[in-house]
Every structure is written in C-alpha cells, then in structure tokens.
Enzyme design. Structure first.
Site, short mmCIF file in Angstrom:
data_model
loop_
_atom_site.label_atom_id
_atom_site.label_comp_id
_atom_site.label_asym_id
_atom_site.label_seq_id
_atom_site.Cartn_x
_atom_site.Cartn_y
_atom_site.Cartn_z
N PHE A 115 1.40 32.56 -17.93
CA PHE A 115 2.83 32.76 -18.15
C PHE A 115 3.05 34.26 -18.28
O PHE A 115 2.66 34.88 -19.27
CB PHE A 115 3.35 32.06 -19.41
CG PHE A 115 4.83 32.25 -19.57
CD1 PHE A 115 5.72 31.45 -18.88
CD2 PHE A 115 5.33 33.25 -20.38
CE1 PHE A 115 7.09 31.64 -19.00
CE2 PHE A 115 6.69 33.45 -20.51
CZ PHE A 115 7.58 32.64 -19.82
N ASP A 121 -2.30 41.50 -19.50
CA ASP A 121 -1.00 41.17 -20.07
C ASP A 121 -1.20 40.83 -21.54
O ASP A 121 -1.57 39.71 -21.89
CB ASP A 121 -0.38 40.00 -19.30
CG ASP A 121 0.97 39.57 -19.87
OD1 ASP A 121 1.32 39.99 -20.98
OD2 ASP A 121 1.67 38.78 -19.20
N LYS A 131 7.22 42.36 -26.59
CA LYS A 131 7.45 41.56 -27.79
C LYS A 131 7.34 42.38 -29.07
O LYS A 131 8.29 43.01 -29.49
CB LYS A 131 6.56 40.33 -27.80
CG LYS A 131 6.94 39.33 -26.69
CD LYS A 131 6.37 37.97 -26.93
CE LYS A 131 6.67 37.02 -25.76
NZ LYS A 131 8.08 36.76 -25.54
#
Length: 404
Positions: free
Chosen positions: A144, A229, A258
C-alpha cells in the site's frame, strides 16, 4: 441556546453530502488529547490507531502545537517561488536524521511515493543509462503506497484498482519477502525496488529475517535504487527511527510522511543522496505547498523530538509488552496470528469471534478505537506517548471482547 448535533445527525449529514470513500466507525470525535479522544456527546475513547501512525506523538502534543502556533503568527506559505527562513533548517535536519544529503519535500504520503517513482525513472535514464521509456520498478504484492492512478497501478488490492484503468505501465509485482522472485525480476532496465520494510495496510506484515539485507545487497549488485517506503513504519513506530535499521540497512531513498507532520499538517518528503535527487532541474517537479513554512516548523520539532531517542525507546519497551500480551491472547485461540514490531501490531481474529470490523465495533462500545483491514485483521498502533496503564486498559477491553 445552541444545541450540539448528535452523533447520528452528524453521520447522516456526512453521508448525505460526502463521497462514500471510507466506511468509518460510527463515532464523531470532537476533541482529543494524548492517547484519548472525546466524541460530540462526551464519551471518551482510547485511540489505538494514531491516525495510521500520523499521530505518533499523540493528539495535541504541546511541543508541536507551540511550534505550529508560533509559525502561524509569522508566515505560513510562500510557495517555492521564494525562499523562506525555515526551509534550509528543515532540509538540513531531516537529511541528517536520515544519514542522507538531500531532501525533496512534498505534502502527502502518496505524493512522496509518486515523487520517488519519478526520481527513480529520471535517475535510471540520466545516470544508469536505461533507454528512454522502458524503465521498470519492482514492487511487492500486498503493498500500500497510496491511491493516485500511478500508485494503484501496481497495487494488488482489487478494491483500490477496480474501475480506475487504464493503468500506468512500468512496474513488476513479486511476492513480498521472496528474495528469489525479486532476483529473477530485476533486469537491465530495472531502476528501483520499491518496498515497505513492514507492510502496514496489509496487516503489519514483517518480512523474513534477512530479507531487507538481501534486498540491499541485490540492489547494490545490480545498480538499482532501493526505495524504502517508511511512511507508516518510520519515525519511531517500530522502536527505531526507521524500520530498515532493524537489519542494519540503509536504502538509497527514504519515503517519509504521516508522523513527519506530527498529526498537525501534512508533511512528506523523499530523502536521498545528491547523486540521486540531483537529477532534477528547476521546473521538472514541485509542489506549491511542499516545504511550506508551517510544515517545516512542525517537522523541525518532530525531528528534534526523535533525536532525543525517547520515543524510539518507548516504542521498544511498550511494544515488547504489547506483543507479550497479544501472544498470550493468541494462546487462548482468540487470535490466529500476531505480527508486528515495536508499538505496532496486526492481529488476525479467529472466525468464531467475528470479523475484524465486528470486533472493532465491539471495542468502540467499550471505549477503544482501532481499525480493521482485509477481513479478519485489526491493526494496533497506539500513540508512542501512551502510558502503560492506558495500554493495559485497552488490552483488557480486547480480552473482554474476545472472551465470549
């Protein structure tokens, strides 16, 4: 006298006037502090999701709020048409935290992944010498990385992909954790291997021991960029600043987001060497809000907090406790699997106890907020500032839900 709308009225209004791209739990949060949130009717909930790790430092963290407020009084946006006085410090400090040289700031995680894709392709053409238009990036099944058209083009999640084609070419998908398959996929025109060191959305899936070291060795051997990532796994969540550190690995490119914005503003970045990010020239990539003064001010405070090591240590200590308790619960048969690292876990609910969604709703009724994914799985990612007492209370509610 003004009447505060009820949970039901607010949810109905949202359903009537917003696109239904999410299926949130039926709670309407009004305020939050630390690891706790309060809804519009005054009910308190322990937050064991932390905004998918965007809130690593908790809700309303005073250091981060003070940094944001101070910057709000000065200047919030200049665009990249002009310099501003927080930009150099942000790039310098983030590069140092990563052990890198150069930062390319963006806003959201998926923007940063798109930027990493563009970086890898341009590096492949300008530096590696791959013929124009045929660069390939190898990714892992179950990934994802975001929801833009390019990113969902290499997703294996049918819900993320359906009806959004035609898809962007140039990607090959291999099984996560399988070095043999990865080695077979890397070819002369491969410019990057893009991986999550731990797959978050897939259910906090940790690869086999030695996998990340193997990826690092293979990419060096084949002159291919290793792009990590760390949008969810990075910045303290796993007990280290970056999840790659658990195997002593430093990738060529970090993709961050984030928690970098402290749960206050969206901040993301691609961080690498000058040799890699130096392929860009003015006008070839950018973002109006990327690296804005407010974002830089908040992110600088995040970086300073991470430099103390306090949050990584908390994630290590509380994470060990979390996994011991979850392991004991798995021993009762209520959980079929427990995965994770640090203060991050994915648990699979045994079918007899309900789906992940059903268990999440029952936990909500007991004052605990979590989120399900992929049917039986629930993700647990408490703010790193959570107390052991609050964590234990949340785990007691989970045991209560699964005791029937």
């Amino acid at each position: 006298m003004t009447t505060t709308p009820t949970t039901e009225a607010l949810i109905a209004a949202a359903d009537a006037h917003s696109a239904h791209t999410y299926a949130p739990l039926p709670v309407v949060v009004a305020t939050a502090d630390g690891a706790w949130m309060t809804d519009v009717e005054g009910r308190r909930y322990l937050d064991l999701l932390a905004g998918y790790s965007a809130l690593n430092f908790g809700h309303g963290n005073r250091r981060l709020l003070d940094a944001a407020k101070a910057q709000l009084e000065r200047v919030t946006l200049t665009s990249r048409a002009f310099h501003h006085d927080r930009f150099a410090a942000f790039c310098t400090e983030l590069a140092a935290l990563c052990g890198m040289e150069t930062v390319l700031p963006m806003n959201t995680g998926t923007e940063a992944v798109e930027t990493a894709v563009k970086t890898a392709r341009k590096w492949g053409y300008r530096v590696k010498g791959v013929p124009d238009g045929i660069a390939k990036i190898v990714v892992a099944a179950g990934n994802f990385h975001g929801r833009t058209t390019t990113v969902i083009s290499f997703s294996t999640d049918s819900a993320a992909r359906a009806d959004f084609g035609p898809y962007t070419p140039g990607f090959e998908i291999v099984p996560y954790g399988d070095l043999t398959a990865l080695r077979s996929a890397v070819a002369e025109n491969t410019v990057a291997v893009l991986l999550e060191p731990i797959q978050g959305e897939a259910g906090v899936r940790v690869p086999p021991a030695g996998y990340l070291r193997g990826v690092r060795e293979l990419t060096r051997e084949r002159d291919v960029l290793f792009v990590a990532d760390e949008i969810q796994s990075g910045l303290g969540r796993t007990g280290r600043t970056f999840a790659c550190e658990h195997e002593g690995v430093v990738p060529d490119v970090y993709v961050l987001g984030k928690a970098l914005g402290g749960g206050i503003v969206p901040v993301s970045a691609v961080v690498s060497s000058r040799a890699v990010l130096g392929v860009f020239r003015p006008g070839e990539h950018g973002s109006t809000f990327g690296g804005n003064p407010l974002a830089c001010a908040v992110a600088l405070e995040v970086i300073a907090m991470l430099r103390s090591g306090e949050y990584q240590a908390r994630a290590t200590e509380l994470g060990a406790h979390l996994h011991r308790e979850l392991g004991a619960l798995a021993g009762t048969g209520a959980l079929t699997e427990v995965r994770g690292r640090g203060l991050w876990a994915g648990i699979d609910i045994a079918p007899a106890y309900g789906t992940g969604r059903e268990v999440s709703e029952r936990l909500m009724d007991r004052g605990v907020l979590v989120k399900d994914t992929h049917g039986p799985t629930i993700r647990l990612a408490p703010p790193l500032v959570i107390s052991k007492e609050d964590l234990d209370w949340g785990l007691a509610q989970l045991r209560g839900v699964l005791s029937g």
